[in-house]
Scaffold this active site. Structure first.
Site, PDB file in Angstrom:
ATOM      1  NE  ARG A 137      13.162  -7.669   9.293  1.00 35.23           N
ATOM      2  CZ  ARG A 137      13.311  -7.074   7.943  1.00 35.23           C
ATOM      3  NH1 ARG A 137      14.565  -7.011   7.431  1.00 35.23           N
ATOM      4  NH2 ARG A 137      12.261  -6.707   7.412  1.00 35.23           N
ATOM      5  CB  SER A 196      16.561  -4.549   5.433  1.00 33.89           C
ATOM      6  OG  SER A 196      16.914  -5.633   4.671  1.00 33.89           O
ATOM      7  CG  ASP A 214      20.152  -6.520   5.735  1.00 36.25           C
ATOM      8  OD1 ASP A 214      19.007  -6.264   6.304  1.00 36.25           O
ATOM      9  OD2 ASP A 214      20.214  -6.933   4.495  1.00 36.25           O
ATOM     10  CE  LYS A 238      19.530  -5.609   1.676  1.00 45.26           C
ATOM     11  NZ  LYS A 238      18.863  -6.981   2.015  1.00 45.26           N
ATOM     12  CG  HIS A 280      16.042  -4.005  -3.170  1.00 46.70           C
ATOM     13  ND1 HIS A 280      17.036  -4.696  -3.037  1.00 46.70           N
ATOM     14  CD2 HIS A 280      15.174  -4.409  -2.188  1.00 46.70           C
ATOM     15  CE1 HIS A 280      16.899  -5.719  -2.139  1.00 46.70           C
ATOM     16  NE2 HIS A 280      15.839  -5.318  -1.447  1.00 46.70           N
TER      17      HIS A 280
HETATM   18  N1  URA Z   1      14.097  -6.927   0.920  1.00 44.98           N
HETATM   19  C1  URA Z   1      15.069  -6.627   1.953  1.00 44.98           C
HETATM   20  O1  URA Z   1      16.432  -6.462   1.447  1.00 44.98           O
HETATM   21  N2  URA Z   1      14.677  -6.501   3.186  1.00 44.98           N
HETATM   22  C2  URA Z   1      13.682  -6.530   3.567  1.00 44.98           C
HETATM   23  O2  URA Z   1      13.616  -6.458   4.824  1.00 44.98           O
HETATM   24  C3  URA Z   1      12.381  -6.830   2.596  1.00 44.98           C
HETATM   25  C4  URA Z   1      12.895  -6.950   1.515  1.00 44.98           C
END
Ligand code: URA
Length: 437
Positions: free
Chosen positions: A180, A195, A173, A199, A94
């Protein structure tokens, strides 16, 4: 006789929770559990969560608050367990988000071509950064929404899936991410860490490699903040039993030469065909090595799989499995405009934020929740760090379907290139700055 209310009594009042954080206090575990749950249920209103997100942005959170916030976000939905359903190990990555960050596109099929399953639950654009799903949706027919069963079947057959996180996975989220994006509350360590990690932990991957970006185009511009974000996420992952490492990577300049959805797909396909810009290849290979090592595969020739077409075969299978036509022409914007250099010299700097905002203003990103993005919009860079230029040379081509957007985009990209007469200071760009484990 007085009518009895049937509305359940809530344990807390959102305004009190907002006050606690606004005044610099620590949210209790119970407050955190309640506010995330009540927001997911629609009891805490969007404007109340926006105020709380801003209070968190301004006041921060302690480590144990972040841990609890992350756990509450995980508990807002289902947890998946790939290790039970799959015959191969899983490894995921990620990124904290950057400009021109298309790495997931070549990376997922590359890693899968070594027999490791890559379950990439991705998002849409956030702020000035592009979203992987928005990019892939530029491919005719491709669909982001898969059921859990479809996802597992594709992981078994192809090895790689890039899709939207189902509505059941960390739904808190999902709502908060979109909120956001439009309330100026993206760039907060507690909110980014929770966040991403909610996930990733909820999806149940065995291993996770984080690409934490720093520099002008990153949410964490400052390297110290990026290191703290990386360390926070690595700890959250390890505590949850996920084998997690982070690479700290440079986002002072855009990655590659394209910013925008279809433009970035095109560049990713070049990488899968054994070519593509050096920085994109370097980061793709570095992250692939980490993901494979985390899944127990250390003795592998990653570059060979790009050069000999194995990764490309997996890409084609992955796109086709989700209804896309990997050989279809990609959408092209209706209008283009050139941006020219104002001086002679060598490019010694290229501001990722300016380029990212320019792409966003051209229609590659959204400024309201749910807005459609333009598949063909974006910025094509003709000159990047280290290139020689002469005044009047084209340094970028702007693409959009709506030419009225050009003026604001040009305003944003103005001054993005640092051009110096003595180009010796350009040096080599280092992409991977550190590894945090
Ligand atoms: N990627 C995400 O999933 N969440 C964030 O807050 C920033 C980048």
């Amino acid at each position: 006789m007085a009518q009895q209310s049937t509305t359940p009594v809530e344990r807390f009042d959102a305004v009190d929770v907002i006050h606690t954080k606004r005044d610099g206090g620590r949210l209790s575990d119970d407050q955190i559990d309640w506010v995330i749950d009540a927001y997911t249920r629609g009891v805490v209103a969007e404007e109340q969560m926006a105020a709380l997100a801003m209070a968190i942005f301004l006041r921060g959170m302690e480590r144990d608050e972040i841990v609890r916030w992350t756990q509450a976000m995980i508990a807002s939905g289902e947890r998946m367990d790939f290790s039970a359903a799959l015959s191969r190990p899983t490894s995921d990555k990620h990124s904290t988000g950057g400009v021109g960050d298309k790495i997931t596109l070549p990376l997922a099929p590359l890693v899968a071509s070594f027999g490791v399953a890559v379950p990439q639950l991705s998002g849409r654009g956030l702020g000035h950064t592009g979203g992987t799903l928005d990019k892939l949706e530029a491919i005719p027919g491709w669909r982001a929404d898969l059921t859990n069963e479809e996802m597992i079947a594709q992981l078994e057959s192809v090895g790689a899936v890039i899709c939207a996180a189902g509505s059941g996975l960390a739904p808190a989220d999902k709502k908060l991410y979109a909120l956001r994006d439009v309330t100026g509350t993206v760039e907060a360590i507690p909110l980014i860490a929770s966040s991403i990690m909610s996930k990733k932990i909820a999806e149940g991957t065995d291993a996770l490699v984080l690409d934490v970006k720093t520099g002008a185009g990153a949410f964490m511009r400052d390297e110290k903040d990026a290191r703290e974000l990386a360390a926070t996420m690595v700890q959250l992952g390890k505590d949850a039993g996920v084998n997690t490492v982070a690479l700290l990577t440079d986002m002072s300049a855009p990655l590659g030469l394209t910013v925008g959805n279809a433009l970035e797909v095109r560049e990713s396909v070049e990488v899968l065909a054994g070519g593509g810009p050096k920085d994109v290849v370097e980061l793709t290979v570095a992250l692939a090595r980490e993901m494979l090592a985390a899944a127990g595969k250390t003795d592998v020739d990653v570059e060979a799989a790009l050069a000999d077409g194995r990764a490309m075969d997996t890409w084609k299978a992955m796109i086709s499995a989700q209804g896309g036509d990997p050989d279809a022409e990609l959408p092209v914007a209706k209008h283009t405009q050139e941006v020219c250099a104002e001086a002679d010299g060598v490019v010694t700097g290229l501001d990722a934020m300016k380029v990212g905002v320019a792409g966003w203003r051209l229609g590659a990103g959204r400024s309201r929740p749910g807005e459609a993005v333009q598949a063909g919009a974006g910025v094509e860079l003709m000159k990047t760090i280290g290139d020689e230029v002469r005044a009047g040379d084209v340094v970028a081509v702007l693409h959009t379907d709506t030419p009225e957007r050009f003026d604001r985009s040009v305003e944003s990209i103005d001054g993005a290139w640092t051009i110096e007469k003595d180009g010796a200071s350009a040096g080599e760009r280092t992409i991977v700055l550190d590894r945090i484990s």
